[in-house]
Design a protein around this motif. Sequence first.
Motif, mmCIF file in Angstrom:
data_model
loop_
_atom_site.group_PDB
_atom_site.id
_atom_site.type_symbol
_atom_site.label_atom_id
_atom_site.label_comp_id
_atom_site.label_asym_id
_atom_site.label_seq_id
_atom_site.Cartn_x
_atom_site.Cartn_y
_atom_site.Cartn_z
ATOM 1 N N CYS A 42 1.065 -1.281 0.141
ATOM 2 C CA CYS A 42 -0.156 0.101 -0.052
ATOM 3 C C CYS A 42 0.793 1.298 0.055
ATOM 4 O O CYS A 42 1.518 1.481 0.964
ATOM 5 N N PHE A 44 0.079 4.310 0.787
ATOM 6 C CA PHE A 44 -0.050 5.084 1.731
ATOM 7 C C PHE A 44 0.140 4.609 3.128
ATOM 8 O O PHE A 44 -0.098 5.355 4.215
ATOM 9 N N CYS A 45 0.720 3.297 3.460
ATOM 10 C CA CYS A 45 0.991 3.210 4.812
ATOM 11 C C CYS A 45 2.338 3.451 5.114
ATOM 12 O O CYS A 45 3.185 3.671 4.499
ATOM 13 N N HIS A 110 -4.481 1.696 7.840
ATOM 14 C CA HIS A 110 -4.974 1.179 6.631
ATOM 15 C C HIS A 110 -6.428 0.730 6.459
ATOM 16 O O HIS A 110 -7.033 1.032 5.449
ATOM 17 N N HIS A 161 -6.646 2.505 1.114
ATOM 18 C CA HIS A 161 -6.249 3.077 2.220
ATOM 19 C C HIS A 161 -6.960 4.376 2.324
ATOM 20 O O HIS A 161 -7.136 5.182 1.178
HETATM 21 ZN ZN ZN Z 1 -2.398 1.374 3.606
#
Ligand code: ZN
Length: 327
Positions: A42, A44-45, A110, A161
Motif C-alpha cells: 500500500c 499510503f501505509c 490502513h 487506504h
Molecule cells: Zn495502507
Amino acid sequence: MTQLRLDPLTGRWVVVSVERADRPQAFQARCLPVQTDLDRPCPFCPGNEESTPPALETYGASGRWLVRVTPNLFPAFVGDNPLVVSHLGPVFTQAGASGIHEVLVLSPEHDADWGDVSEEQAGLIMAAIRDRIEEHSSHPALRYSQVIVNAGREAGASIEHPHGQLLGMPFVPRELADEQAGFARYSGNCLLCTAVDAEEMAAHRVVHADDRVLVVCPFWSGMPFEMLLIPRAHDPHLYRAQPRDLAAVGRAIRTSISLLRHRIGDVAYNVVFHSAPYRASGPYHWHVHLWPKITALAGFELGTGVLINVVAPEVAAGELRAAVAVS
Ligand SMILES: [Zn+2]
Ligand SMILES: [Zn+2]
Ligand SMILES: [Zn+2]
C-alpha cells in the motif's frame, strides 16, 4: 405518493417516491473489493512513503505522521498557467488543465476510515484541508478548491487506504456555480442558515446536532440516506472557518459515517466539501455533502439530471437516529 421537491442549492427538482420508503432494508452492503492487486504494498501505509512524491505537509506531534498530504502521482490538474481558452473550430473549445491535484492520507491506519478515527484525528484532517485550501488560494491562476473523499470501489476509490483528494482548479465548476446562483436567488437571509433553523424546527430530518454543526437528511435529498452537514457559524469559506468549527464538522463527519455503517453496513460513499471560490464575494455558506453509493445513476438520471429518491429523507433520518441507540 410521489413528490417533486426543489433543491434550492442547485435549482434542480428531485423526485421523492414516498410509497417505496418502507423498504430501505433492500440496500446491500458493498461487496466489490477496492484493490485487486493485493501483492502490491500500500503506497499510503507508514514505511512506504517512498512510493509517493515527498510530502507537502504532515500532521502529528511525535515525529510519526498522522495525516499526510502529497502531490498526486497522476494529476488531473497540473501547472500554474492561467486559464487560456482557444477556439480550434466552430465547436471545438479547449484550455489547459492547469492547477493542483493532491492526495490527503487520512490516517496511518490502513483499515480505519473517517468513521473509525479518533476525535483528535478528525480535527487534524480538517486542519489539513483548511491549510491546503488556503495554500491553493495563494495561486493567482486558480479560483476554487474541490476537496473530496471517495470510499469504496462503487464510489470511485482505487486505493483501499483511506484518503481524500484536493484539487485546485482554474475555473469555478458547474455544481458550485449552480449553488452560488441558488444562494443569490434566495430572497431571505442566508439559504443554509435558514435551512438550519427550518430543519431544526421540523426536527424529523435531523440526524445529529451539537452547538456547532447540524447534520440532516435534507428535505430535497436526491439519494437515499444523503446527508448535509452545515456548520452553524456562517462563513462562505471553509479556509476562514474557526478551528473549533472545523473540528466539530470533522467529528460530525465521523459520526455520520459511523451511523450510516451501523444502519446499512460497509457502504461506499463520497464526502464532498463545498466552499465559496477563493475571491468570491457573493452569498454562500460552506458545507459538506455525504452521498452514500447505494443506488446507481441510470439512463433517466443521466439524461435529465433529475434524481429519483426511493427513500424519503424523513425515513432515512429516523433510521440513522435509531442506529445511535445500537452503536
Ligand atoms: Zn495502507
Ligand atoms: Zn449562512
Ligand atoms: Zn453543496
